[in-house]
Design a protein around this motif. Structure first.
Motif, mmCIF file in Angstrom:
data_model
loop_
_atom_site.group_PDB
_atom_site.id
_atom_site.type_symbol
_atom_site.label_atom_id
_atom_site.label_comp_id
_atom_site.label_asym_id
_atom_site.label_seq_id
_atom_site.Cartn_x
_atom_site.Cartn_y
_atom_site.Cartn_z
ATOM 1 N N THR A 112 39.368 44.596 29.143
ATOM 2 C CA THR A 112 38.177 44.994 29.897
ATOM 3 C C THR A 112 36.906 44.653 29.131
ATOM 4 O OG1 THR A 112 39.390 46.793 30.954
ATOM 5 C CG2 THR A 112 36.989 46.934 30.974
ATOM 6 N N CYS B 8 38.362 52.072 27.613
ATOM 7 C CA CYS B 8 38.567 50.684 28.022
ATOM 8 C C CYS B 8 39.404 49.963 26.972
ATOM 9 C CB CYS B 8 37.243 49.969 28.234
ATOM 10 S SG CYS B 8 36.169 49.973 26.785
ATOM 11 N N ILE C 157 29.288 48.238 28.630
ATOM 12 C CA ILE C 157 30.321 49.240 28.882
ATOM 13 C C ILE C 157 29.838 50.583 28.350
ATOM 14 C CG2 ILE C 157 32.654 50.008 28.326
ATOM 15 C CD1 ILE C 157 33.511 47.128 28.239
ATOM 16 N N THR D 202 31.289 49.820 33.678
ATOM 17 C CA THR D 202 32.633 49.270 33.637
ATOM 18 C C THR D 202 32.584 47.830 34.123
ATOM 19 O OG1 THR D 202 33.094 49.944 35.907
ATOM 20 C CG2 THR D 202 33.636 51.536 34.162
ATOM 21 N N GLU D 203 33.721 47.161 34.059
ATOM 22 C CA GLU D 203 33.798 45.804 34.606
ATOM 23 C C GLU D 203 33.517 45.812 36.108
ATOM 24 O OE1 GLU D 203 37.012 42.161 35.227
ATOM 25 O OE2 GLU D 203 37.635 44.044 34.276
#
Length: 250
Positions: free
Chosen positions: A67, A63, A57, A33-34
């Motif tokens: 994102t 998302c 990702i 993820t971010e």
């Protein structure tokens, strides 16, 4: 030197990380993820010589475009820290309640996002760390070929003998996890992996027989595979590290 090529390092306790690094270990740290991407960037800055940083990702994560673009921006703004792009791939798990047609549509949508990251990897000349399960290689391989990505890593991959041969023919790599000690059918598959495409991973903090995974577990994986191939542990370690350097384009 041994490399755990696929690890969610932001979830590994620092004492475990330091113990592994003290034994000359290296880690391929992949983001999901971010938030994890930002955490891994900080860890890379703290341990610059011991971490191979991959940003991407995870395909099983929901998302939005904001994102996605944020992670892409991190890739470009931290290019000098990167060893590759990942974890990226095709959605597979959590689809049991879907029809085959629905699964296909979801995987096609996942392929679109995968291609965006593969295109960046090709542009930046970086290897990719893939979450692609079983027959889903047939979604991923055309994308890799389109962008002339050679030597991709299919992490914790298990599939048919035909798919294994196809991945081998196309020069890709497969990393083996401690799941060999949990599922016998996975260990039987791992035994078939040609040695020139073999890497190892912990996929920490995945649990194995109730025990939280950590990078040190790759030593046990190598020992088990060395015994099967009737090789000295040191000999198989050297083969795997040679493969790792080829994968990382070093």
């Amino acid at each position: 030197m041994l490399t755990d090529i696929h690890c969610h390092l932001e979830s590994v306790p620092l004492e475990r990380l330091n113990k592994y690094i003290a034994q000359n270990g290296r880690i391929g740290a992949v983001s999901m993820t971010e938030k994890s991407a930002q955490q891994l960037i900080r860890l890379k800055q703290q341990y610059p010589a011991s971490i191979y940083l991959f940003l991407g990702i995870h395909p099983e994560k929901d998302c939005d475009e904001t994102t996605i673009q944020a992670v892409i921006d991190l890739i470009y703004s931290h290019r000098e820290l990167l060893s590759g792009i990942g974890e990226i791939g095709i959605p597979f798990f959590y689809l049991d309640d879907k029809t085959e047609h629905e699964k296909h549509l979801i995987k096609q949508q996942g392929s679109v996002l995968l291609e965006r990251f593969i295109k960046i990897a090709a542009e930046l000349c970086l290897p990719v760390n893939l979450h692609v399960v079983e027959d889903d290689i047939h979604y991923a391989l055309p994308i890799l070929q389109r962008y002339q990505i050679k030597g991709a890593l299919f992490h914790w991959y298990e599939g048919s003998d035909e798919n294994l041969e196809l991945l081998h023919q196309q020069g890709h790599f497969i990393s083996v996890s401690p799941w060999i000690f949990v599922e016998s059918h996975y260990f039987e598959f791992a035994k078939k992996i040609p040695l020139d495409m073999l890497l190892v991973e912990s996929d920490s903090p995945c649990k194995y027989n109730g025990e939280i995974g950590e990078p040190m577990m790759i030593h046990n994986v190598i020992a088990a595979l060395a015994e099967h191939h009737q090789l000295a542990v040191e000999q198989l370690q050297q083969i795997i590290e040679t493969n790792t350097r080829r994968y990382l384009q070093q």
